[in-house]
Design a protein around this motif. Structure first.
Motif, PDB file in Angstrom:
ATOM      1  N   GLU A  50      25.722  34.675  11.363  1.00 46.52           N
ATOM      2  CA  GLU A  50      26.513  34.189  12.449  1.00 46.52           C
ATOM      3  C   GLU A  50      25.673  33.533  13.423  1.00 46.52           C
ATOM      4  N   ILE A  51      24.466  33.201  13.459  1.00 45.50           N
ATOM      5  CA  ILE A  51      23.663  32.350  14.329  1.00 45.50           C
ATOM      6  C   ILE A  51      24.461  31.104  14.678  1.00 45.50           C
ATOM      7  N   SER A  52      24.842  31.008  16.108  1.00 39.59           N
ATOM      8  CA  SER A  52      25.314  29.793  16.469  1.00 39.59           C
ATOM      9  C   SER A  52      24.677  28.951  17.339  1.00 39.59           C
ATOM     10  N   TRP A  53      23.738  29.256  18.165  1.00 35.88           N
ATOM     11  CA  TRP A  53      22.955  28.591  18.789  1.00 35.88           C
ATOM     12  C   TRP A  53      21.443  29.004  18.984  1.00 35.88           C
ATOM     13  N   PHE A  54      20.596  27.958  19.487  1.00 35.05           N
ATOM     14  CA  PHE A  54      19.237  28.366  20.056  1.00 35.05           C
ATOM     15  C   PHE A  54      19.047  27.424  21.191  1.00 35.05           C
ATOM     16  N   GLU A  55      18.016  28.076  22.151  1.00 27.22           N
ATOM     17  CA  GLU A  55      17.419  27.235  23.531  1.00 27.22           C
ATOM     18  C   GLU A  55      16.096  27.394  23.192  1.00 27.22           C
ATOM     19  N   VAL A  56      15.234  26.444  23.379  1.00 27.96           N
ATOM     20  CA  VAL A  56      13.714  26.570  23.634  1.00 27.96           C
ATOM     21  C   VAL A  56      13.407  27.248  25.038  1.00 27.96           C
ATOM     22  N   VAL A  57      12.730  28.448  24.903  1.00 29.38           N
ATOM     23  CA  VAL A  57      12.442  29.009  26.158  1.00 29.38           C
ATOM     24  C   VAL A  57      10.827  28.667  26.694  1.00 29.38           C
ATOM     25  N   GLU A  58      10.058  28.661  25.723  1.00 24.86           N
ATOM     26  CA  GLU A  58       8.583  28.337  25.870  1.00 24.86           C
ATOM     27  C   GLU A  58       7.811  27.614  24.701  1.00 24.86           C
ATOM     28  N   ILE A  59       7.082  26.643  25.070  1.00 28.78           N
ATOM     29  CA  ILE A  59       6.075  25.986  23.938  1.00 28.78           C
ATOM     30  C   ILE A  59       4.800  26.194  24.256  1.00 28.78           C
ATOM     31  N   ARG A  60       4.114  26.794  23.096  1.00 27.18           N
ATOM     32  CA  ARG A  60       2.473  26.856  23.594  1.00 27.18           C
ATOM     33  C   ARG A  60       1.912  26.681  22.477  1.00 27.18           C
ATOM     34  N   MET A  73      44.044  39.420  19.143  1.00 30.11           N
ATOM     35  CA  MET A  73      42.496  39.169  18.864  1.00 30.11           C
ATOM     36  C   MET A  73      41.609  38.949  19.877  1.00 30.11           C
ATOM     37  N   ALA A  74      40.479  39.539  20.237  1.00 29.99           N
ATOM     38  CA  ALA A  74      39.721  39.225  21.314  1.00 29.99           C
ATOM     39  C   ALA A  74      38.870  38.150  21.030  1.00 29.99           C
ATOM     40  N   ASP A  75      38.500  37.462  22.005  1.00 27.91           N
ATOM     41  CA  ASP A  75      37.670  36.309  21.928  1.00 27.91           C
ATOM     42  C   ASP A  75      36.036  36.786  21.522  1.00 27.91           C
ATOM     43  N   THR A  76      35.393  36.031  21.013  1.00 25.39           N
ATOM     44  CA  THR A  76      34.231  35.931  20.375  1.00 25.39           C
ATOM     45  C   THR A  76      33.138  36.479  21.349  1.00 25.39           C
ATOM     46  N   VAL A  77      32.298  37.817  21.123  1.00 29.10           N
ATOM     47  CA  VAL A  77      31.270  38.109  21.724  1.00 29.10           C
ATOM     48  C   VAL A  77      29.991  37.814  21.066  1.00 29.10           C
ATOM     49  N   TYR A  78      29.063  37.241  21.885  1.00 29.50           N
ATOM     50  CA  TYR A  78      27.701  37.076  21.293  1.00 29.50           C
ATOM     51  C   TYR A  78      26.839  37.940  22.004  1.00 29.50           C
ATOM     52  N   SER A  79      25.725  37.970  21.140  1.00 30.20           N
ATOM     53  CA  SER A  79      24.053  38.540  21.571  1.00 30.20           C
ATOM     54  C   SER A  79      23.128  37.696  21.465  1.00 30.20           C
ATOM     55  N   LYS A  80      22.266  37.512  22.185  1.00 32.09           N
ATOM     56  CA  LYS A  80      21.159  37.001  22.574  1.00 32.09           C
ATOM     57  C   LYS A  80      19.745  37.499  22.133  1.00 32.09           C
ATOM     58  N   THR A  81      19.086  37.020  21.513  1.00 32.61           N
ATOM     59  CA  THR A  81      17.610  37.736  21.291  1.00 32.61           C
ATOM     60  C   THR A  81      16.586  36.585  21.369  1.00 32.61           C
ATOM     61  N   GLY A 104      21.385  32.705  19.893  1.00 37.36           N
ATOM     62  CA  GLY A 104      22.675  33.420  20.037  1.00 37.36           C
ATOM     63  C   GLY A 104      23.453  33.704  18.778  1.00 37.36           C
ATOM     64  N   PHE A 105      24.005  34.705  18.647  1.00 35.31           N
ATOM     65  CA  PHE A 105      24.633  35.060  17.322  1.00 35.31           C
ATOM     66  C   PHE A 105      26.021  35.790  17.776  1.00 35.31           C
ATOM     67  N   SER A 126      15.369  29.477  10.220  1.00 29.58           N
ATOM     68  CA  SER A 126      15.563  29.836   8.786  1.00 29.58           C
ATOM     69  C   SER A 126      15.359  31.287   8.385  1.00 29.58           C
ATOM     70  N   ARG A 127      14.259  31.945   8.863  1.00 37.10           N
ATOM     71  CA  ARG A 127      13.649  33.477   8.696  1.00 37.10           C
ATOM     72  C   ARG A 127      14.691  34.080   9.598  1.00 37.10           C
ATOM     73  N   ALA A 128      15.092  33.731  10.745  1.00 40.57           N
ATOM     74  CA  ALA A 128      16.184  34.426  11.607  1.00 40.57           C
ATOM     75  C   ALA A 128      17.482  34.618  10.583  1.00 40.57           C
ATOM     76  N   SER A 129      17.977  33.560  10.103  1.00 45.82           N
ATOM     77  CA  SER A 129      19.166  33.606   9.422  1.00 45.82           C
ATOM     78  C   SER A 129      19.236  34.650   8.056  1.00 45.82           C
ATOM     79  N   LYS A 130      18.333  34.958   7.913  1.00 38.30           N
ATOM     80  CA  LYS A 130      18.054  36.034   6.683  1.00 38.30           C
ATOM     81  C   LYS A 130      18.311  37.340   7.238  1.00 38.30           C
ATOM     82  N   THR A 131      18.402  37.619   8.383  1.00 45.62           N
ATOM     83  CA  THR A 131      18.643  39.022   8.853  1.00 45.62           C
ATOM     84  C   THR A 131      19.453  38.990  10.087  1.00 45.62           C
ATOM     85  N   LEU A 132      19.850  37.805  10.622  1.00 43.85           N
ATOM     86  CA  LEU A 132      21.001  37.675  11.826  1.00 43.85           C
ATOM     87  C   LEU A 132      22.263  37.082  11.146  1.00 43.85           C
TER      88      LEU A 132
END
Length: 71
Positions: free
Chosen positions: A36-46, A1-9, A64-65, A28-34
């Protein structure tokens, strides 16, 4: 079995209430279409200012999912 591979959007959450609400709404909204969401990071606040008050907050998140296994 391979290690898990993640994508980031990137997604952008918005709220009139604040940063936390914008983040929670976006995840919450992203979880409806993506799956296995595993994590998030804040990139920008405005935000948007109206009459000297914060009227709206936008938070850009990198989400990341895990990619589904193919058979």
């Amino acid at each position: 079995m391979a290690d898990t591979v993640y994508s980031k959007t990137q997604i952008v959450g918005t709220s009139e209430k604040g940063v936390d609400d914008a983040i929670r709404g976006a995840i919450s909204r992203a979880s409806k279409t993506l799956d296995e969401i595993s994590w998030f990071e804040v990139v920008e606040i405005r935000g948007h200012v109206t009459d000297g008050e914060v009227a709206h907050t936008q938070v850009t998140l990198a989400v990341g999912f895990a990619l589904a296994d193919t058979k």
